[in-house]
Design a protein around this motif. Structure first.
Motif, PDB file in Angstrom:
ATOM      1  N   SER A  66       3.522   0.728  -1.425  1.00  0.00           N
ATOM      2  CA  SER A  66       3.109   1.948  -0.724  1.00  0.00           C
ATOM      3  C   SER A  66       3.075   3.128  -1.696  1.00  0.00           C
ATOM      4  O   SER A  66       3.682   3.082  -2.770  1.00  0.00           O
ATOM      5  N   GLU A  68       4.667   5.845  -1.484  1.00  0.00           N
ATOM      6  CA  GLU A  68       6.029   6.362  -1.690  1.00  0.00           C
ATOM      7  C   GLU A  68       6.733   5.586  -2.798  1.00  0.00           C
ATOM      8  O   GLU A  68       7.412   6.165  -3.657  1.00  0.00           O
ATOM      9  N   ALA A  71       5.253   6.494  -6.170  1.00  0.00           N
ATOM     10  CA  ALA A  71       5.749   7.797  -6.627  1.00  0.00           C
ATOM     11  C   ALA A  71       7.174   7.677  -7.153  1.00  0.00           C
ATOM     12  O   ALA A  71       7.520   8.295  -8.174  1.00  0.00           O
ATOM     13  N   LEU A  72       7.989   6.868  -6.487  1.00  0.00           N
ATOM     14  CA  LEU A  72       9.371   6.670  -6.919  1.00  0.00           C
ATOM     15  C   LEU A  72       9.422   5.975  -8.282  1.00  0.00           C
ATOM     16  O   LEU A  72      10.207   6.357  -9.157  1.00  0.00           O
ATOM     17  N   CYS A  97      15.511   1.304  -1.867  1.00  0.00           N
ATOM     18  CA  CYS A  97      14.071   1.528  -1.929  1.00  0.00           C
ATOM     19  C   CYS A  97      13.584   1.683  -0.487  1.00  0.00           C
ATOM     20  O   CYS A  97      14.078   0.972   0.401  1.00  0.00           O
ATOM     21  N   PRO A  98      12.643   2.592  -0.205  1.00  0.00           N
ATOM     22  CA  PRO A  98      12.209   2.794   1.181  1.00  0.00           C
ATOM     23  C   PRO A  98      11.592   1.546   1.816  1.00  0.00           C
ATOM     24  O   PRO A  98      11.579   1.415   3.025  1.00  0.00           O
ATOM     25  N   GLU A  99      11.112   0.641   0.998  1.00  0.00           N
ATOM     26  CA  GLU A  99      10.500  -0.605   1.486  1.00  0.00           C
ATOM     27  C   GLU A  99      11.110  -1.751   0.703  1.00  0.00           C
ATOM     28  O   GLU A  99      11.994  -1.530  -0.123  1.00  0.00           O
TER      29      GLU A  99
END
Length: 163
Positions: A66, A68, A71-72, A97-99
């Motif tokens: 994704s 996000e 970007a991370l 991690c967001p995912e």
């Protein structure tokens, strides 16, 4: 007189709504029953706009990271320029991690795409390998050396040996 695709589909939908069996309408138009049922459903939901051709391209890619996560990854690389893809993937898993954590190769591709890493030179191809074969027999010899000691071999009854 030639009709557009939307007009043909509209006439098929109107024929079914007037009471004609879907099988007969599908046969007349030259499509499957499932297509006619799809047109009926789309016409009921969206009207004439639903009868237009649609792209079969998927909305997204299931294995792509994704924005996000990308970007991370880029942010971690900018803060720690010496970290490679393996370390960045490790840190993403360690700190949350967001995912799902992307693989090392996915992180590598993200870094390449954003210009934060130069691609590594690929290994040489198979056609560059030198094969150990010769044109004539006995041009290439092989010797087995075990522990620095040459062990002569005796083949098929040549000479005598004691038991």
């Amino acid at each position: 007189m030639e009709m557009s695709i939307v007009e043909q589909r509209y006439q098929a939908v109107m024929a079914v709504l007037a009471g004609d069996p879907v099988v007969d309408v599908a046969e007349k138009v030259g499509v499957s029953r499932q297509s006619v049922h799809g047109w009926l459903r789309r016409y009921a939901d969206e009207g004439l706009v639903g009868l237009q051709d649609r792209s079969h391209r998927p909305d997204g890619c299931a294995h792509q990271a994704s924005p996000e996560v990308e970007a991370l990854v880029c942010e971690l690389r900018r803060h720690h320029p010496r970290w490679g893809s393996r370390r960045i993937a490790f840190e993403l898993g360690r700190h949350g991690c967001p995912e799902p954590v992307p693989s090392r190769m996915t992180v590598y591709r993200i870094l390449i795409r954003h210009g934060l890493m130069t691609p590594a030179k690929r290994r040489r191809g198979r056609k560059d390998y030198v094969r150990w074969e010769r044109d004539r027999p006995m041009e290439l010899w092989q010797m087995d050396i075990v522990g620095g000691i040459f062990l002569p071999r005796r083949f098929g009854g040549q000479g005598r040996h004691r038991d």
